[in-house]
Design a protein around this motif. Structure first.
Motif, short mmCIF file in Angstrom:
data_model
loop_
_atom_site.label_atom_id
_atom_site.label_comp_id
_atom_site.label_asym_id
_atom_site.label_seq_id
_atom_site.Cartn_x
_atom_site.Cartn_y
_atom_site.Cartn_z
N LEU A 210 -1.81 -1.00 -13.47
CA LEU A 210 -1.06 -1.24 -14.78
C LEU A 210 0.37 -0.46 -14.70
N GLY A 211 0.44 0.28 -13.52
CA GLY A 211 1.55 1.00 -13.49
C GLY A 211 1.26 2.39 -14.30
N LEU A 212 0.11 2.74 -14.69
CA LEU A 212 -0.12 3.85 -15.16
C LEU A 212 -0.55 5.15 -14.41
N ALA A 213 -0.57 4.70 -13.05
CA ALA A 213 -1.36 6.01 -12.20
C ALA A 213 -0.89 7.38 -12.42
N THR A 214 0.41 7.74 -12.39
CA THR A 214 1.14 8.81 -12.47
C THR A 214 0.93 9.36 -13.79
N ALA A 215 1.03 8.55 -14.98
CA ALA A 215 0.87 8.89 -16.21
C ALA A 215 -0.66 9.46 -16.50
N ASN A 216 -1.57 8.56 -15.82
CA ASN A 216 -2.86 8.99 -16.27
C ASN A 216 -3.33 10.36 -15.68
N SER A 217 -2.77 10.20 -14.29
CA SER A 217 -2.91 11.71 -13.52
C SER A 217 -2.47 12.73 -14.47
N ILE A 218 -1.40 12.80 -14.84
CA ILE A 218 -0.76 13.94 -15.57
C ILE A 218 -1.62 14.24 -16.93
N ALA A 219 -2.10 13.09 -17.55
CA ALA A 219 -3.02 13.26 -18.68
C ALA A 219 -4.25 13.95 -18.37
N GLY A 220 -4.91 13.79 -17.25
CA GLY A 220 -5.90 14.24 -16.63
C GLY A 220 -5.71 15.74 -16.75
N ALA A 225 -8.35 19.11 -15.80
CA ALA A 225 -8.43 18.60 -14.23
C ALA A 225 -7.42 19.56 -13.56
N ARG A 226 -7.92 20.04 -12.27
CA ARG A 226 -7.11 20.79 -11.63
C ARG A 226 -6.85 20.33 -9.92
N GLN A 227 -7.33 19.12 -9.89
CA GLN A 227 -7.03 18.48 -8.46
C GLN A 227 -6.43 17.07 -8.66
N ILE A 228 -5.48 16.69 -8.16
CA ILE A 228 -4.76 15.52 -8.24
C ILE A 228 -4.95 14.73 -6.81
N GLU A 229 -5.34 13.54 -6.71
CA GLU A 229 -5.32 12.61 -5.52
C GLU A 229 -4.48 11.68 -5.57
N GLY A 230 -3.73 11.57 -4.70
CA GLY A 230 -2.75 10.56 -4.38
C GLY A 230 -2.19 10.23 -3.04
N THR A 231 -1.09 9.58 -2.90
CA THR A 231 -0.45 9.14 -1.45
C THR A 231 0.77 9.51 -1.63
N ILE A 232 1.48 9.47 -0.48
CA ILE A 232 2.92 9.64 -0.40
C ILE A 232 3.47 8.34 -0.78
N ASN A 233 4.50 8.34 -1.31
CA ASN A 233 5.19 6.78 -1.64
C ASN A 233 4.31 5.91 -2.40
N GLY A 234 3.00 6.56 -2.82
CA GLY A 234 2.35 5.77 -3.83
C GLY A 234 1.46 4.59 -3.22
N ILE A 235 1.39 4.53 -1.98
CA ILE A 235 0.82 3.37 -1.05
C ILE A 235 -0.71 3.66 -1.36
N GLY A 236 -1.34 2.57 -1.43
CA GLY A 236 -2.93 2.22 -1.35
C GLY A 236 -3.33 1.07 -1.88
N GLU A 237 -4.53 0.79 -1.98
CA GLU A 237 -5.22 -0.47 -2.29
C GLU A 237 -4.33 -1.38 -3.19
N ARG A 238 -4.37 -2.39 -3.20
CA ARG A 238 -3.69 -3.38 -4.57
C ARG A 238 -2.22 -2.64 -4.74
N ALA A 239 -2.13 -2.35 -5.98
CA ALA A 239 -1.05 -1.65 -6.57
C ALA A 239 -0.49 -0.29 -6.17
N GLY A 240 -1.63 0.33 -5.51
CA GLY A 240 -1.43 1.70 -4.85
C GLY A 240 -2.04 2.55 -5.57
N ASN A 241 -1.89 3.93 -5.28
CA ASN A 241 -2.40 5.10 -5.96
C ASN A 241 -1.47 5.91 -6.41
N THR A 242 -1.71 6.96 -7.07
CA THR A 242 -0.88 8.01 -7.88
C THR A 242 0.06 8.56 -6.61
N SER A 243 1.41 8.51 -6.88
CA SER A 243 2.52 9.03 -6.10
C SER A 243 2.34 10.43 -6.22
#
Length: 388
Positions: A210-220, A225-243
Motif C-alpha cells: 500500500l506504499g507504506l513500507a517506509t512510513a511503517n518502518s519509521i513508526a516502528g 524498534a532498533r533494527q530496520i530490514e529493507g533493500t536498496i531501491n526498495g526492491i522485493g516481492e510484489r510491490a517491494g520492501n522498505t527502501s
C-alpha cells in the motif's frame, strides 16, 4: 543489551527478499560483488540467502560468508530442523553468523497456511529457536504476518522465543497491510507488555503493498524498534520492501528523532546504480533519494527559488547521497532565471533586454523539443548572432 539505545541497526535483504523478484536472479559472483559493496556502505547485517531453497543459494551464503568481515551474515530458514541444519552448514565460514528462523503469527496464516493452532505454532516457534541456538549464538526470529496478528498472542510468542534464546525478534508487516499508527502501536504494545523484551532487539520488516513500507518502518523505530530490514531501491516481492536509503535519510533529516545508523549515505547513488544494473531492474525516475529526477528542477517557479537559495526546494543535499549534482532541467516550463543560469554556465552573459529576447526564442524551441540540452542553447546563441 544495546550499548547505544539510539543506534538503529540496518539489516539488508537485497540478496534474499530483493532477489526473489522475477527476472532479478543473480549469480554467486554477482552476489559477492554486491555483498562487498554493502559492507562498504556500512550495513550491519546482510541476509545472504535461503540456503535450503537451492544449491545456488546455499553456495552464495557460503561464499558471502568468506567475502565479508564486518557485517553479520544471516541465513533464512523455516521453523524446522532440516532448514536450520542446512543454514548452519552454509554459515560455517561466517565471522558473525546469524540464523533467521520463524513461523506465521496471524490467525490467517495459522489456519490457512499451516492448518494448525496457536498452541502448536507457539511450540514449533520455541523448538526452532532452541534448536538453532545449539549451533549459532545469534538467532533472529520472525513472526510472519505480524501486521495482521492478534497483538496479545504476538506478545506471548515474542516472550516465548526470547526466553528460548532469540536475540532479535522481527515483527514483519508481511503483506504491507498496516497503517503507520497501527504498526507503531503494535511495536509499543510489545515494548510495554513483553517482560523480557529488553533482552532482544525488535526489528521491523515492512512490505510496500500500500506504499507504506517506509512510513511503517519509521513508526516502528519511533516506538522502540532498533533494527530496520529493507533493500536498496526498495526492491522485493510484489510491490517491494522498505527502501533502506529512504529510512537512513529520514533519520538524518529528522535529527529530532535522536536516532542514527552506521551507514555511509554518500555511497547510496552508486549502490543504487549497481543494484539496478546487476538485477536488470530500472529505478523509477521519481524514486525518492536515488531516482534520476530526485534532484532535478524543471518548473520555473521551483528553478527560480532553487537558484536563489538551494534550501527553498531541497531538504537533502545531492552530495549527501553521492548524487552527481542537482540539475536545472530546461523545458517549456522553465523561467528566465534558469535560462540565464545555463547560458552563463556556457559562457554567454546577457543583459536584461537581451535575455528577454533570447527567452522568447527559447520558449518556441522548448515547445517543439521536450528537453533542451547544451547543443540546443549553443545553437540558439549562434542563430541570434547571425540574426544580429
Amino acid at each position: 543489551m544495546l550499548h547505544d539505545p539510539n543506534r538503529v541497526y540496518v539489516f539488508d535483504t537485497t540478496l534474499r527478499d530483493g532477489e526473489q523478484v522475477p527476472g532479478c536472479q543473480l549469480t554467486t559472483p554477482e552476489k559477492i560483488d554486491i555483498a562487498r559493496e554493502l559492507e562498504t556502505l556500512g550495513v550491519d547485517v546482510i541476509e545472504a540467502g535461503f540456503p535450503v531453497s537451492s544449491p545456488g543459494d546455499f553456495l552464495s551464503v557460503v561464499e558471502i560468508s568468506k567475502a565479508v568481515t564486518e557485517p553479520v551474515v544471516c541465513a533464512l530458514t523455516r521453523a524446522n530442523k532440516t532448514d536450520i541444519d542446512v543454514a548452519v552448514e552454509s554459515l560455517k565460514y561466517a565471522k558473525r553468523p546469524r540464523i533467521h528462523t520463524g513461523i506465521g503469527s496471524s490467525d490467517q496464516h495459522i489456519k490457512h497456511k499451516f492448518n494448525s493452532t496457536r498452541e502448536e505454532i507457539l511450540e514449533r516457534a520455541v523448538e526452532a529457536v532452541k534448536y538453532a541456538k545449539k549451533s549459532v549464538e545469534d538467532i533472529e526470529f520472525y513472526a510472519e504476518d505480524a501486521g495482521r496478528a492478534d497483538v496479545a498472542f504476538l506478545a506471548q510468542m515474542v516472550e516465548a522465543v526470547i526466553a528460548a534464546g532469540a536475540t532479535v525478534v522481527n515483527i514483519p508487516d508481511t503483506n504491507g497491510y498496516c497503517l503507520p499508527d497501527q504498526y507503531g502501536a503494535k511495536i509499543k504494545y510489545l515494548k510495554e507488555n513483553v517482560k523480557n523484551i529488553d533482552q532482544a532487539i525488535i526489528s521491523v520488516h515492512c512490505h510496500n503493498d500500500l506504499g507504506l513500507a517506509t512510513a511503517n518502518s519509521i513508526a516502528g523505530l519511533q516506538n522502540g524498534a532498533r533494527q530496520i530490514e529493507g533493500t536498496i531501491n526498495g526492491i522485493g516481492e510484489r510491490a517491494g520492501n522498505t527502501s533502506i536509503e529512504e529510512v537512513v535519510m529520514i533519520l538524518k533529516t529528522h535529527s529530532v528523532l535522536g536516532l542514527h545508523t552506521n551507514v555511509n549515505s554518500k555511497n547510496f547513488y552508486e549502490m543504487s546504480r549497481m543494484i539496478s544494473s546487476q538485477m536488470r531492474m530500472p529505478v523509477q525516475p521519481n524514486k525518492a533519494i536515488v531516482g534520476s529526477n530526485a534532484f532535478a528542477h524543471s518548473s520555473g517557479i521551483h528553478q527560480d527559488g532553487f537558484l536563489k537559495n538551494r534550501e527553498n526546494y531541497e531538504i537533502i543535499r545531492p552530495e549527501d547521497v553521492g548524487f552527481p549534482s542537482a540539475s536545472i532541467v530546461l523545458t517549456a516550463r522553465s523561467g528566465r532565471h534558469a535560462l540565464k543560469f545555463h547560458l552563463e554556465r556556457l559562457g554567454h552573459k546577457l543583459d536584461k533586454d537581451e535575455l528577454y529576447e533570447v527567452y522568447k526564442t527559447f520558449l518556441t524551441l522548448a515547445d517543439a523539443k521536450l528537453d533542451i540540452n547544451d547543443d540546443d542553447l549553443q545553437g540558439l546563441m549562434a542563430h541570434r548572432l547571425v540574426k544580429n
